[in-house]
Design an enzyme around this catalytic site. Structure first.
Site, PDB file in Angstrom:
ATOM      1  N   LEU A 146       0.741  -1.156   0.104  1.00  0.00           N
ATOM      2  CA  LEU A 146      -0.066   0.171   0.101  1.00  0.00           C
ATOM      3  C   LEU A 146       0.799   1.138  -0.120  1.00  0.00           C
ATOM      4  CD1 LEU A 146      -3.085   0.320   2.319  1.00  0.00           C
ATOM      5  CD2 LEU A 146      -2.113   1.979   1.035  1.00  0.00           C
ATOM      6  N   GLU A 203       1.348   4.479  -2.767  1.00  0.00           N
ATOM      7  CA  GLU A 203       1.364   5.044  -4.290  1.00  0.00           C
ATOM      8  C   GLU A 203       2.459   5.476  -4.682  1.00  0.00           C
ATOM      9  OE1 GLU A 203      -0.518   5.577  -1.479  1.00  0.00           O
ATOM     10  OE2 GLU A 203      -2.473   5.030  -2.088  1.00  0.00           O
ATOM     11  N   PRO A 250       0.774  11.013  -2.846  1.00  0.00           N
ATOM     12  CA  PRO A 250       2.101  10.483  -2.481  1.00  0.00           C
ATOM     13  C   PRO A 250       3.082  10.254  -3.766  1.00  0.00           C
ATOM     14  CG  PRO A 250       0.466   9.466  -1.054  1.00  0.00           C
ATOM     15  CD  PRO A 250      -0.411  10.611  -2.360  1.00  0.00           C
ATOM     16  N   HIS A 300     -12.172  11.005  -1.871  1.00  0.00           N
ATOM     17  CA  HIS A 300     -12.507  10.260  -2.810  1.00  0.00           C
ATOM     18  C   HIS A 300     -13.302  10.867  -3.812  1.00  0.00           C
ATOM     19  CE1 HIS A 300     -11.580   7.494   0.600  1.00  0.00           C
ATOM     20  NE2 HIS A 300     -11.541   6.422  -0.065  1.00  0.00           N
TER      21      HIS A 300
END
Lengths: 326, 360
Positions: free
Chosen positions: A59, A61, A90, A130
């Protein structure tokens, strides 16, 4: 049997077609393997192509993109998924400092045929981070292409073009309309050119330039104003960078009026660039100031407020009427 | 296997040559021919000459910002010499010794620091990535190259470098973690030269050693005397062999010292005293290796004087080959962003050229 798909299925089929055609393609990201991605865009691919070509990444990016740089240099075509555009930051350093620069830095010695896919945009009542539309951040970076489809047909053809492109492409998928409607599309692989817009509706009274999930809202607004005798020409930009300037410049020369609709914040958004191009290339044809209907210069609201933020057909229709009366 | 007995939590440097150039670990002494030994020494001296000339050119206003490698020659020449032709090198920006071993032409190196992108256009067959300025970011590219090797079933390995400051970066963690999870054949070398510009090693991390960070990733880590060319060669060689045989990544901390400035824009007298520098000069990696070769009667002072002259001539002619002839072609600024220029770029190039022609 007819091949009738929604956008997320079209993305899936594009990946499947191209992975069959090109053994150097690898697909990875968070949860893309076993689960098939949180939106199921990669569903079934690991089963079909194996864990070497479709796999879950740790996990992180930045490393999802950064390892893609290394893989592309080493002869693979990574098609990586960032789970949401709001989590792309990131990886911002890798994208700006390396993905977009490697060809120029090495004077063509190292090139990066890679695709970074990310669902983007609001309207699905999601958690914070999101729902963002920050395509302008990336469109501003030399050496990077930014593509946004608005239909299943375009999603498949543009994604295949992005994968075949010798240069890196950021492919943003409007998740609000991932499953909004279906289209019959070719089952086999086909390409749509990157950097080419599409005239969605022809009209005489003004030119509306939009992309992604906003195209449907513009079409709804268009139906509303047609009842009042106003006929907009709607252009789906499809590629944010490098944008197809000729498409809207020629249209504005015909209509004399321009409206840009995007859900990204207004200031410094892609609309500002489009208006500059119109001013540079169609100034003497203008009968009204080029105008924008956009998200606000605010943080994207949590779900109870997002309906205010997102341009609605009503807000777009009102602006169309004002612009035509100007 | 040495790595099984290494305890990175303890500060026991892996060392083969002592400061006087005496072999203290005969068992691990690499089996190198005289020609190989002379090549290594020549390359270390070449690196030093390139640095010294570049610093001199910079002071004369003939060179731009330059990051010298002084003091780190053994770390780089030793580790890069452990690689095979098909292996990949992923540098940061202070890897002169490794570049030379891996076949990057000096003309390219000087051209880069002289300010032209063509310096980073590596010749065909030279598997070296361009300089990566953003600290730590290159570690991820190395991990990606290694993961791709596994996917493609290729046997070559990747060697990459970072500084002690770079270990504070998130990219350091993410890259080693990815490489470890995917068992990628990557040798991560930390050049602990004690300073990140002015910031001391102790200000970067509370860890006793940098090598111990390997433990958290579940991979071997080893602390090596980075000024001992044999130790660097031997440790890297073993890590490479393990990686090539499917054993995954290794983290090597090369304990060394930057004898020069961070770059020519830096003034090290602001953050360290002469006494410290003088102490490290006693541990100079070139001097240490020279003592070994003198003891072995492989070289003489006279031989070295002649070699230095020869190297200086090569360096001067390489620099003069690019000096004042390396201004960037206008088209080159535009045409390498994409395989084909988009209309926007074509227009901007045309407009600028029109301006220049109109201005004549």
């Amino acid at each position: 049997m007819a091949n009738i798909l929604n956008i997320v299925q079209a993305v899936n089929q594009a990946l499947e077609n191209e992975m069959e055609n090109d053994p150097t393609i690898v697909v990875y990201g968070e949860d893309v393997g076993l689960e098939g991605g949180v939106f199921r865009a990669t569903a079934g691919l690991q089963k079909k192509f194996g864990e070497k070509r479709v796999f879950d990444a740790p996990l992180a990016e930045s490393a999802i993109v950064g390892t893609g740089v290394g893989m592309a240099i080493n002869g693979l075509k990574p098609v990586v998924e960032l789970q949401f555009m709001g989590f792309s930051y990131p990886a911002f350093n890798q994208i700006i400092s390396h993905v977009a620069r490697m060809r120029n830095r090495s004077r063509g010695r190292y090139t990066l045929p890679m695709v970074i896919r990310a669902p983007y945009g609001g309207g699905i009542r999601a958690l914070e981070h999101h729902s963002e539309s920050t395509e302008a951040l990336y469109a501003h970076i030399p050496g990077l292409k930014v593509v946004i489809p608005s239909t299943p047909y375009d999603a498949k053809g543009l994604l295949i073009a992005a994968i075949r492109d010798p240069d890196p492409v950021l492919f943003l998928e409007p998740k609000r309309i991932y499953r909004a409607f279906k289209q019959e599309i070719p089952e086999n692989a086909y390409e749509l050119p990157i950097g080419k817009a599409k005239i969605v509706e022809e009209g005489e009274d003004l030119t509306i330039i939009s992309w992604g999930a906003m195209v449907r809202e513009v079409q709804k607004a268009s139906e509303m104003v047609k009842e009042k005798g106003i006929y907009p020409e709607i252009i789906d930009l499809r590629t944010i960078s490098p944008m197809d300037r000729e498409s809207f410049v020629e249209s504005v020369k015909k209509t004399g009026r321009a409206l840009i609709v995007h859900e990204a914040p207004k200031s410094f958004g892609p609309g500002a660039e489009i208006i500059s191009v119109i001013n540079e290339k169609a100034f003497l044809h203008l009968e009204a100031p080029p105008t924008r209907v956009t998200g606000f210069d605010t943080t994207f609201p949590l779900p109870r407020g997002e309906n205010h933020y997102l341009p609605s057909p009503e807000r777009i229709a009102k602006t169309i009427e004002d612009l035509v009366k100007y | 296997m040495r790595f099984e007995s290494v305890k990175p939590l303890e500060e026991n440097h892996y060392r083969i040559l002592d400061i006087d150039g005496k072999v203290i670990n005969q068992e691990k002494l690499p089996n190198l021919t005289d020609d190989q030994l002379l090549y290594l020494y020549r390359t270390m001296l070449f690196s030093r000459t390139i640095d010294e000339k570049a610093l001199s050119y910079q002071r004369q206003g003939r060179m731009l910002t330059y990051a010298p490698n002084l003091g780190q020659e053994a770390t780089q020449v030793g580790s890069a010499y452990a690689m095979e032709k098909e292996d990949w090198l992923v540098p940061a920006f202070r890897e002169l010794g490794a570049w030379l071993v891996r076949g990057v032409p000096l003309k390219n190196i000087y051209l880069y620091w002289y300010g032209n992108e063509w310096g980073s256009h590596m010749p065909e067959g030279v598997k070296v990535l361009p300089v990566s300025v953003p600290i730590g970011s290159q570690f991820q590219h190395a991990a990606g190259i290694g993961i791709a090797n596994n996917i493609k079933g290729e046997k070559n390995v990747v060697v990459t470098y970072i500084g002690d400051g770079g270990t504070s970066h998130g990219d350091f963690h993410e890259a080693i973690n990815f490489a470890a999870v995917f068992n990628a054949p990557v040798i991560f070398i930390i050049q602990n030269n004690q300073y990140a510009i002015s910031t001391k090693r102790k200000s970067q991390t509370k860890s006793e050693t940098l090598a111990q960070k390997a433990l958290a990733y579940g991979i071997p880590g080893i602390l090596v005397d980075g000024n001992d060319i044999f130790a660097m060669y031997s440790a890297t060689r073993e890590a490479i062999e393990r990686a090539r045989n499917g054993g995954g990544p290794t983290l090597i901390e090369a304990y060394t010292y930057r004898l020069g400035a961070h770059t020519t824009s830096d003034d090290p007298t602001l953050y360290r005293d002469d006494k410290e520098v003088e102490e490290w000069k006693e541990k100079d990696p070139v001097l240490r290796f020279k003592r070994y070769l003198l003891n072995k009667n492989l070289i003489s002072e006279e031989w070295e004087e002649n070699l230095k002259k020869e190297l200086e001539e090569e360096v001067v002619s390489s620099f003069e080959a690019i000096e004042n002839k390396s201004d960037t072609e206008i088209e080159d600024i535009f045409k390498y962003h994409f395989e084909k220029m988009p209309p926007q770029l074509e227009e901007q190039l045309r407009e600028y050229k029109d301006f220049l022609e109109g201005g004549k």
